[in-house]
Design a protein around this motif. Structure first.
Motif, PDB file in Angstrom:
ATOM      1  N   GLY A 233       3.650  -3.717  14.302  1.00 21.43           N
ATOM      2  CA  GLY A 233       2.607  -2.670  13.587  1.00 21.43           C
ATOM      3  C   GLY A 233       3.067  -1.653  12.749  1.00 21.43           C
ATOM      4  O   GLY A 233       2.642  -1.221  11.789  1.00 21.43           O
ATOM      5  N   ILE A 234       4.415  -1.327  12.574  1.00 24.88           N
ATOM      6  CA  ILE A 234       5.113  -0.388  11.931  1.00 24.88           C
ATOM      7  C   ILE A 234       6.301  -0.757  10.917  1.00 24.88           C
ATOM      8  O   ILE A 234       6.417  -0.807   9.824  1.00 24.88           O
ATOM      9  CB  ILE A 234       5.430   0.675  12.719  1.00 24.88           C
ATOM     10  CG1 ILE A 234       4.367   1.657  13.239  1.00 24.88           C
ATOM     11  CG2 ILE A 234       6.148   1.717  11.783  1.00 24.88           C
ATOM     12  CD1 ILE A 234       4.364   2.596  14.168  1.00 24.88           C
ATOM     13  N   VAL A 235       7.193  -1.630  11.639  1.00 21.35           N
ATOM     14  CA  VAL A 235       8.383  -2.092  10.913  1.00 21.35           C
ATOM     15  C   VAL A 235       8.110  -3.083   9.909  1.00 21.35           C
ATOM     16  O   VAL A 235       8.364  -2.968   9.015  1.00 21.35           O
ATOM     17  CB  VAL A 235       9.448  -2.561  12.109  1.00 21.35           C
ATOM     18  CG1 VAL A 235      10.682  -2.995  11.209  1.00 21.35           C
ATOM     19  CG2 VAL A 235       9.884  -1.409  12.827  1.00 21.35           C
ATOM     20  N   ILE A 236       7.283  -4.191  10.249  1.00 23.87           N
ATOM     21  CA  ILE A 236       7.162  -5.201   9.502  1.00 23.87           C
ATOM     22  C   ILE A 236       5.931  -4.694   8.542  1.00 23.87           C
ATOM     23  O   ILE A 236       6.172  -5.525   7.099  1.00 23.87           O
ATOM     24  CB  ILE A 236       6.266  -6.345  10.326  1.00 23.87           C
ATOM     25  CG1 ILE A 236       7.422  -6.903  11.193  1.00 23.87           C
ATOM     26  CG2 ILE A 236       5.905  -7.663   9.321  1.00 23.87           C
ATOM     27  CD1 ILE A 236       6.952  -8.111  12.062  1.00 23.87           C
ATOM     28  N   THR A 237       5.127  -4.109   8.584  1.00 23.28           N
ATOM     29  CA  THR A 237       4.128  -3.358   7.738  1.00 23.28           C
ATOM     30  C   THR A 237       4.896  -2.309   6.738  1.00 23.28           C
ATOM     31  O   THR A 237       4.050  -1.850   5.886  1.00 23.28           O
ATOM     32  CB  THR A 237       2.959  -3.086   8.084  1.00 23.28           C
ATOM     33  OG1 THR A 237       3.234  -1.815   9.316  1.00 23.28           O
ATOM     34  CG2 THR A 237       2.154  -3.947   9.085  1.00 23.28           C
ATOM     35  N   GLY A 238       6.166  -2.000   6.770  1.00 25.48           N
ATOM     36  CA  GLY A 238       6.866  -0.880   6.033  1.00 25.48           C
ATOM     37  C   GLY A 238       6.134   0.391   6.398  1.00 25.48           C
ATOM     38  O   GLY A 238       6.048   1.432   5.466  1.00 25.48           O
ATOM     39  N   GLY A 239       5.433   0.668   7.447  1.00 24.47           N
ATOM     40  CA  GLY A 239       5.039   2.071   7.876  1.00 24.47           C
ATOM     41  C   GLY A 239       3.524   2.207   7.297  1.00 24.47           C
ATOM     42  O   GLY A 239       3.145   3.428   7.531  1.00 24.47           O
ATOM     43  N   GLU A 240       3.082   1.201   6.826  1.00 23.42           N
ATOM     44  CA  GLU A 240       1.524   1.264   6.628  1.00 23.42           C
ATOM     45  C   GLU A 240       0.600   1.132   7.723  1.00 23.42           C
ATOM     46  O   GLU A 240       0.837   0.725   8.752  1.00 23.42           O
ATOM     47  CB  GLU A 240       1.293   0.264   5.396  1.00 23.42           C
ATOM     48  CG  GLU A 240       1.720   0.249   4.301  1.00 23.42           C
ATOM     49  CD  GLU A 240       1.564   1.493   3.402  1.00 23.42           C
ATOM     50  OE1 GLU A 240       0.313   1.985   3.528  1.00 23.42           O
ATOM     51  OE2 GLU A 240       2.346   2.112   2.777  1.00 23.42           O
ATOM     52  N   PRO A 241      -0.594   2.114   7.560  1.00 24.08           N
ATOM     53  CA  PRO A 241      -1.449   2.242   8.945  1.00 24.08           C
ATOM     54  C   PRO A 241      -1.956   0.842   9.093  1.00 24.08           C
ATOM     55  O   PRO A 241      -2.288  -0.103   8.150  1.00 24.08           O
ATOM     56  CB  PRO A 241      -2.341   3.055   8.340  1.00 24.08           C
ATOM     57  CG  PRO A 241      -1.860   4.098   7.245  1.00 24.08           C
ATOM     58  CD  PRO A 241      -0.970   2.862   6.536  1.00 24.08           C
ATOM     59  N   SER A 242      -1.978   0.429  10.445  1.00 17.01           N
ATOM     60  CA  SER A 242      -2.554  -0.966  10.737  1.00 17.01           C
ATOM     61  C   SER A 242      -3.114  -0.537  11.999  1.00 17.01           C
ATOM     62  O   SER A 242      -2.773   0.472  12.989  1.00 17.01           O
ATOM     63  CB  SER A 242      -1.512  -2.016  10.746  1.00 17.01           C
ATOM     64  OG  SER A 242      -0.710  -1.619  11.628  1.00 17.01           O
TER      65      SER A 242
END
Length: 255
Positions: free
Chosen positions: A166-175
């Motif tokens: 949820g955070i590392v793969i998305t580069g810290g974008e909200p998800s």
């Protein structure tokens, strides 16, 4: 008890704000979950299970926002902008730009932030009620239960998965998964506080350690809360309390 309290706050809301139904709904949102958790604790006899149920409820709040709002970030951005519209009009251009950037950054994580705030507020009501009940039934029982809090293995496995996906793969974008991770970390924040209380109690240390810890959590945000939550998560695998007690026992035997 909840029904009589809702009638009271509804009447007060009608007299003061001319909004009896709105005041009653706010009370229902705050008190009904605490009453449900109290019922769960009463049936299971486990503070841990009640807190885990609260975490599931907070996760459901996150999911419902994504299902009902479509884009929670856009909804919260619009809401926050409306709330600070008066301040924006009175501020200068530079302050307006800074405030706009802050709202943009915060709105993306409001879905998880609202759920985490609900979790902590509801949990605060539950813990206070349990403390009051213990003073009537068996003084000191609440302290014993809180100092022994260790959450289930399913949370130990789920939280790092939420962090990575949820955070590392998305580069810290909200998800969605990132918002759920915020809720999971609040659970281990509670376990970290439990560890601190247990160590202070077992070693008869000064309560100033706890005062300093709570000040760090409140004043050094979010780093302070993150550090305590990380310690709570590590305790789930390493059981710091058991190791500290075993070491103390060996020391006492040697003496």
């Amino acid at each position: 008890v909840v029904g009589s309290a809702l009638l009271a706050i509804g009447g007060l809301g009608g007299l003061v704000f001319q909004m009896p139904v709105g005041a009653a709904l706010v009370g229902l949102m705050l008190w009904a979950p605490a009453a449900i958790l109290g019922g769960i604790m009463g049936r299971t006899g486990s503070l841990r299970i009640a807190i885990e149920a609260a975490a599931v409820g907070a996760g459901a709040i996150v999911v419902l926002q994504y299902l009902l709002l479509g884009d929670p970030g856009a909804f919260w951005a619009e809401t926050l902008n409306a709330l600070v519209a008066a301040q924006v009009e009175a501020a200068g251009a530079e302050q307006t730009a800074e405030l706009g950037n802050l709202i943009t950054a915060a709105s993306g994580w409001m879905a998880g932030g609202v759920a985490a705030a609900w979790f902590l507020a509801t949990l605060g009501a539950l813990l206070l009620a349990r403390y009051w009940a213990s003073t009537l039934d068996r003084p000191g029982a609440f302290g014993e239960e809180f100092r022994e809090l260790r959450f289930g293995r399913w949370l130990l496995i789920l939280v790092p998965l939420l962090l990575v996906v949820g955070i590392v793969i998305t580069g810290g974008e909200p998800s969605l998964l990132g918002q759920l991770y915020l809720v999971g970390m609040m659970v281990f924040l509670i376990q970290g506080l439990s560890v601190a209380h247990a160590l202070v109690h077992d070693f008869a240390a000064s309560t100033a350690w706890l005062v300093g810890l709570y000040l760090m959590v409140v004043l050094i945000a979010p780093q302070g809360a993150t550090m305590v939550a990380a310690a709570g998560y590590a305790d789930g695998w390493l059981n710091f309390r058991a190791k500290a007690r075993a070491r103390r026992s060996r020391t006492d035997d040697d003496q």
